[in-house]
Design a protein around this motif. Sequence first.
Motif, PDB file in Angstrom:
ATOM      1  N   ARG A  36      40.067  44.362  42.799  1.00  0.00           N
ATOM      2  CA  ARG A  36      41.515  44.538  42.875  1.00  0.00           C
ATOM      3  C   ARG A  36      42.247  43.198  42.841  1.00  0.00           C
ATOM      4  O   ARG A  36      41.883  42.253  43.529  1.00  0.00           O
ATOM      5  N   LEU A  77      44.647  50.413  44.358  1.00  0.00           N
ATOM      6  CA  LEU A  77      43.203  50.590  44.260  1.00  0.00           C
ATOM      7  C   LEU A  77      42.844  51.549  43.131  1.00  0.00           C
ATOM      8  O   LEU A  77      41.808  51.391  42.473  1.00  0.00           O
ATOM      9  N   ALA A 107      42.898  49.552  40.023  1.00  0.00           N
ATOM     10  CA  ALA A 107      41.713  48.681  39.996  1.00  0.00           C
ATOM     11  C   ALA A 107      40.472  49.474  39.616  1.00  0.00           C
ATOM     12  O   ALA A 107      39.607  48.983  38.878  1.00  0.00           O
TER      13      ALA A 107
END
Length: 371
Positions: free
Chosen positions: A322, A328, A331
């Motif tokens: 990340r 997240l 990512a």
Amino acid sequence: MSFMVRLQRLCLVVLASFLLIACGPKPPVKVGFIGGLSDRNSDNGQAGLNGVILAVEQFNRAGGLDGRMVDLLARDDAQTKEVAAQSAQELVDAQVEAIIGPFTSSMAEVIVPITGQAGIFQVSPTITSMAFYGRDDNLFRINRTTSDNAHDYAKVMLQRGQRHIGVAYDLRNRNFTESWLAEFRHAVTVHGGGKVSAVPYESGPDTDFALVMNQLLQHQPDGLFFISGALDVARLAQQARKQAPQLPIGAAEWAATEQLVELGGEVVEGLLIVQNYDRDDTSPRFQEFTEAYFKRFQRMPGYSSVSAHDAATVVLTALKNRQHGETLKAAALRSNPFQGLQQQITFDANGDTARKVFFTEIHGGRYVQVK
């Protein structure tokens, strides 16, 4: 001592304190786990938790997140809506970065709205209901869908000459079981024009499985199938052997745990069931995992252990990759594909993925791949 000297010394003390804090241990990164750790189908959740524990311990031993350790916060959903909601809120309040779980679709129905509203990234190792497919949310799924599995089962069972299949299904996990049944009915019709007769029941300590089987057999099926957890499948198989020993039996993937073989014994011999991993895999990666798992827990891993370890790999890799200001979820999508224990995991924009499965039958107390 002059005022200026005292001020300089005070500044040095303050600066030294800041340096000590900066050089001290970094706070841990909190990751949540939620699954059924008690009640009738706790074998899935317990094995899944073991897989996540192993992944987190290995990650921390390798240095963690740039020196920050991962702190795993595990919560039980107890397979009840009230406990599931409370446990999900506890993880939200603890400000976890991500959550691994839940393990059943009915619990996901309760948990995902709570974690989703809080914007928490979540990866379920095992849920398959079509209710969670194709949705642009914070939930990623390691497993394939009920549609995928039901269609594959229909093909295999029809090829084996089963034209009229009697199905018992558990209403306690109805988000999954009703989704599975609907897809199976459709698949049986599409692939061969067969017939499905279904009997619902609600799992519990006092469930009369003899009556459930009697109701199934009144439809005169030529094959029996159970959309239930491992404990119930073992009890349904017991009744099948008593009341209709000549009929072939099968069960949905939900029951494919180590507990099914342990509890079922002879009555589950010959039972057809799909696995979402290859138990006979001899690759170094999987063998290392199996050995580490057994050493840590004194048990062999099952399908939820493998899927949960893969889910933890997704979460931990996304955390490591990340970038500043990145979610997240973003990512995780950018980190595609992930290398699981046996399969490469690639998510689409909605967090859905395909997964190879393996049909097995239980013979001699173990799952044997159908060739």
